[in-house]
Design an enzyme around this catalytic site. Structure first.
Site, PDB file in Angstrom:
ATOM      1  N   ASP A 142      -2.700   2.164   0.565  1.00 52.59           N
ATOM      2  CA  ASP A 142      -3.040   2.286  -0.848  1.00 52.59           C
ATOM      3  C   ASP A 142      -4.435   2.914  -0.967  1.00 52.59           C
ATOM      4  OD1 ASP A 142      -2.274   1.309  -3.751  1.00 52.59           O
ATOM      5  OD2 ASP A 142      -4.256   0.462  -3.416  1.00 52.59           O
ATOM      6  N   HIS A 319       5.998  -0.774  -2.347  1.00 49.11           N
ATOM      7  CA  HIS A 319       4.615  -0.344  -2.175  1.00 49.11           C
ATOM      8  C   HIS A 319       3.842  -1.138  -1.125  1.00 49.11           C
ATOM      9  CE1 HIS A 319       0.751   1.348  -3.217  1.00 49.11           C
ATOM     10  NE2 HIS A 319       0.257   0.136  -3.420  1.00 49.11           N
TER      11      HIS A 319
END
Length: 338
Positions: A142, A319
């Site tokens: 991320d 994610h």
């Protein structure tokens, strides 16, 4: 903005039921097979670097000379790498996992500009200096991936390899990133919201830290970028990424620190765009890009134009890649390292 102590520090969210008693203690175990932790997360050390103090967790100190640095994303914590640390140490690496500035018990400077890519990459360079390393392999998820890409552009001699999870190399483009996002995705897109309405999201997320993080750390949910609405939803969608005891580590940390430090990373995106204006945009180091097939983050259509030595792996997850698929993530990293 949320208030913080004068010294910029708060107590980190720890895992008292599983904390080791010796700094740098080795860990055993591999994946989230049950509701409890399968290994002890090490106690941190505090390291002074680049004008701040970072809280740093280590594994495999016996492997000094073979460093690998794991960089978390938002809103995460060094604890997000709990399943990769023991395997990397067993494979012969000195595993260094900082809570980056703004997170955990690391410093949280008050100025927004103290969170730009020069400061964040400078922290990692200074961390290498602290341990006496000229270079290391860097792994980022991320926002951590964005920082590792930027570090490699700004300090190429300090990076011998890059592993990025979720967030690919970002082309600089002709318009500042937030400006471009606002034009395409609108004012409610959370990147834009964080910049145009400073302090609003910080306060909403902090109203009920547990609820926000519980609602965010989910799998099998429809994509959404309305994080303020997500933070206020009474009922979470999908399935939890982690056990209650694991989630409690993140909740404890952010209840102590608030969210402003991490959100300030977003508030420097256009500044970063300008800071990278004169930098050679090509990354020549070997790289591994790990995508989640159900992640909402867009893939890079021209990744190898800018990272010519990149390999790509896709995992069946969303994610939170290294926490959703810990075994597969670790195996992919170890195979690439080998």
């Amino acid at each position: 903005m949320l208030q913080q102590q004068d010294d910029g520090h708060q107590t980190v969210g720890s895992h008292p039921g599983h904390a080791s008693t010796e700094t740098g203690q080795e860990m055993t175990g591999f994946g989230p097979q049950d509701a409890g932790m399968t290994f002890d997360f090490p106690e941190p050390t505090r390291v002074s670097v680049n004008g701040v103090e970072l809280e740093v967790f280590e594994a495999g100190r016996r492997n000094a000379g073979n460093p690998i640095v794991l960089c978390h994303g938002w809103p995460e914590h060094a604890f997000s790498w709990r399943y990769q640390m023991p395997a990397l140490a067993a494979a012969g690496y000195h595993v260094i996992v900082p809570n980056q500035r703004g997170y955990g018990n690391s410093s949280r400077p008050a100025e927004v500009t103290d969170y730009d890519i020069e400061h964040l990459s400078g922290d990692l360079v200074a961390l290498l200096d602290h341990y006496g390393y000229e270079e290391a392999t860097f792994v980022g998820h991320d926002w951590g991936a964005f920082v590792v890409w930027g570090l490699t552009l700004l300090h190429p001699k300090r990076v011998n390899g890059v592993v990025a999870l979720s967030v690919p190399y970002q082309e600089r483009g002709e318009r500042p990133w937030i400006e471009a996002m606002e034009a395409v995705l609108g004012a409610d897109f959370y990147f834009v919201h964080f910049n145009r309405q400073p302090g609003v999201a910080d306060a909403v997320f902090g109203e009920n830290t547990y609820r926000f993080l519980r609602n965010l750390y989910r799998t099998n949910v429809p994509p959404s970028t309305a994080l303020v609405n997500l933070a206020r939803a009474e009922t979470p969608l999908g399935d939890p990424v982690m056990s209650d005891s694991e989630l409690a580590v993140f909740v404890s940390a952010f209840e102590s620190t608030g969210f402003t430090g991490g959100i300030n990373w977003y508030r420097n995106l256009d500044r970063n765009w300008r800071l990278l204006a004169d930098v050679d945009p090509i990354i020549r180091q070997p790289a591994l890009m790990i995508y989640g097939n159900r992640d909402t983050v867009a893939r890079a259509e021209r990744l190898t134009d800018f990272v010519p030595n990149a390999e790509v792996v896709s995992l069946d997850c969303g994610h939170w890649i290294q926490q959703e698929k810990p075994r597969e993530t670790t195996e992919a990293i170890l195979k690439w390292l080998a």
